[in-house]
Design a protein around this motif. Sequence first.
Motif, mmCIF file in Angstrom:
data_model
loop_
_atom_site.group_PDB
_atom_site.id
_atom_site.type_symbol
_atom_site.label_atom_id
_atom_site.label_comp_id
_atom_site.label_asym_id
_atom_site.label_seq_id
_atom_site.Cartn_x
_atom_site.Cartn_y
_atom_site.Cartn_z
ATOM 1 N N UNK A 15 -91.245 24.812 26.582
ATOM 2 C CA UNK A 15 -91.653 25.522 25.368
ATOM 3 C C UNK A 15 -91.235 26.990 25.402
ATOM 4 N N UNK A 16 -90.756 27.460 26.549
ATOM 5 C CA UNK A 16 -90.325 28.853 26.677
ATOM 6 C C UNK A 16 -89.470 28.962 27.943
ATOM 7 N N UNK A 17 -88.970 30.172 28.147
ATOM 8 C CA UNK A 17 -88.088 30.398 29.295
ATOM 9 C C UNK A 17 -88.326 31.817 29.808
ATOM 10 N N UNK A 18 -88.196 31.993 31.114
ATOM 11 C CA UNK A 18 -88.250 33.330 31.702
ATOM 12 C C UNK A 18 -87.469 33.300 33.011
ATOM 13 N N UNK A 19 -87.559 34.389 33.758
ATOM 14 C CA UNK A 19 -86.945 34.455 35.077
ATOM 15 C C UNK A 19 -87.977 34.928 36.080
ATOM 16 N N UNK A 20 -87.778 34.601 37.325
ATOM 17 C CA UNK A 20 -88.631 35.141 38.382
ATOM 18 C C UNK A 20 -87.952 36.399 38.901
ATOM 19 N N UNK A 56 -100.680 38.179 46.986
ATOM 20 C CA UNK A 56 -101.180 38.719 45.723
ATOM 21 C C UNK A 56 -101.817 37.573 44.938
ATOM 22 N N UNK A 57 -103.084 37.665 44.548
ATOM 23 C CA UNK A 57 -103.752 36.565 43.851
ATOM 24 C C UNK A 57 -103.400 36.450 42.376
ATOM 25 N N UNK A 58 -102.658 37.417 41.837
ATOM 26 C CA UNK A 58 -102.307 37.388 40.419
ATOM 27 C C UNK A 58 -101.077 38.262 40.185
ATOM 28 N N UNK A 59 -100.527 38.146 38.979
ATOM 29 C CA UNK A 59 -99.373 38.986 38.631
ATOM 30 C C UNK A 59 -99.760 40.454 38.578
ATOM 31 N N UNK A 60 -100.942 40.744 38.050
ATOM 32 C CA UNK A 60 -101.379 42.145 37.977
ATOM 33 C C UNK A 60 -101.580 42.724 39.374
ATOM 34 N N UNK A 89 -93.017 36.962 36.996
ATOM 35 C CA UNK A 89 -92.283 36.614 35.772
ATOM 36 C C UNK A 89 -91.687 37.861 35.125
ATOM 37 N N UNK A 90 -90.496 37.713 34.583
ATOM 38 C CA UNK A 90 -89.872 38.833 33.871
ATOM 39 C C UNK A 90 -90.719 39.270 32.674
ATOM 40 N N UNK A 91 -91.552 38.390 32.139
ATOM 41 C CA UNK A 91 -92.412 38.758 31.004
ATOM 42 C C UNK A 91 -93.502 39.734 31.412
ATOM 43 N N UNK A 92 -93.756 39.880 32.735
ATOM 44 C CA UNK A 92 -94.816 40.762 33.229
ATOM 45 C C UNK A 92 -94.304 42.160 33.610
ATOM 46 N N UNK A 93 -92.997 42.370 33.546
ATOM 47 C CA UNK A 93 -92.442 43.683 33.899
ATOM 48 C C UNK A 93 -92.928 44.735 32.918
ATOM 49 N N UNK A 94 -93.405 45.865 33.451
ATOM 50 C CA UNK A 94 -93.993 46.873 32.576
ATOM 51 C C UNK A 94 -93.532 48.297 32.863
ATOM 52 N N UNK A 151 -91.663 34.714 21.616
ATOM 53 C CA UNK A 151 -90.827 35.912 21.786
ATOM 54 C C UNK A 151 -91.678 37.180 21.782
ATOM 55 N N UNK A 152 -92.687 37.223 20.920
ATOM 56 C CA UNK A 152 -93.546 38.408 20.829
ATOM 57 C C UNK A 152 -94.277 38.683 22.138
ATOM 58 N N UNK A 153 -94.477 37.660 22.951
ATOM 59 C CA UNK A 153 -95.203 37.806 24.223
ATOM 60 C C UNK A 153 -94.262 38.075 25.397
ATOM 61 N N UNK A 154 -93.002 38.368 25.115
ATOM 62 C CA UNK A 154 -92.073 38.756 26.168
ATOM 63 C C UNK A 154 -91.345 37.620 26.840
#
Length: 273
Positions: free
Chosen positions: A103-108, A179-183, A200-205, A263-266
């Motif tokens: 349903x979506x795609x990202x990168x590690x 690390x127990x989470x992405x944050x 996930x690349x969606x978590x890059x900030x 897409x809106x969620x990165x």
Amino acid sequence: MKFWPLLLLFVLAACQPTAGISPTETPSSAAVTPQVLEVICSEGLMPVIRVLASTYQHINTATQIVVIERADQLAVQALKLNDADLIAVSWLPDSEETWATPFARDGLALIIHPQNGIPGLTTDQLKQLFQGQVEDWEPWGGLPGAPQIISREEASGDYAFFQQRVMRDARVALTGLLAPSSSAMLDLVSHDPLAIGYLSTSQLDGQVRALAIDGVPPAPETITANLYPLSRNLYLVTQGEPHTVARDFIQWILSAEGQRLVLDQGLLQAPQP
């Protein structure tokens, strides 16, 4: 005095209750029982799944979606035990019992502190690093000092994907932090100039820097084209062919409206079949 009996009859008649018309009760409309859909997803996918579920419920008011957070492997177990109607995961083990669709795609992304100037790594160098075989960043163009590797817990889909694509038959060194989470991963790497981790690349900030792997950066276009070595699909999974409310929700996520929210969620849109 014959009028007394007549008068008495008149008084008695006046005292009798008159027949009235009873008001008819207005039939109340039957309450609609919402169809409940239980969805389990990993913490990394929680933001996009919550947005998708909330928007879908506004459109389809007869549907109630309950979203629960669990690590990928625990989500898969819950599905097999019929404790979930649908799961969303970043790593999918082979199974003939389940039905899945991307349903979506990202990168590690492999992330380091912005002060560490190392330009990129190869997958072989990554394997050496996370085995604990590298004692100093400096020969590779980084800061002087021993790398601090940071990995995810074994139930995480990120860990399973990293193990499959990078480590293969090797194990992450016991000297690595978990690390127990992405944050938590972002926090640990952003505060340690010698640290390296993945998410996930969606978590890059902007707090960390993502490395090119085998000379390819984790950019949207390289992930979409599957050129980035750690590109991956994200899956919706059911136990067997989806039916009723699960099928309708999945079809809506794959529609143009659902993919716009993805897409809106990165994240990137699901690959075309």
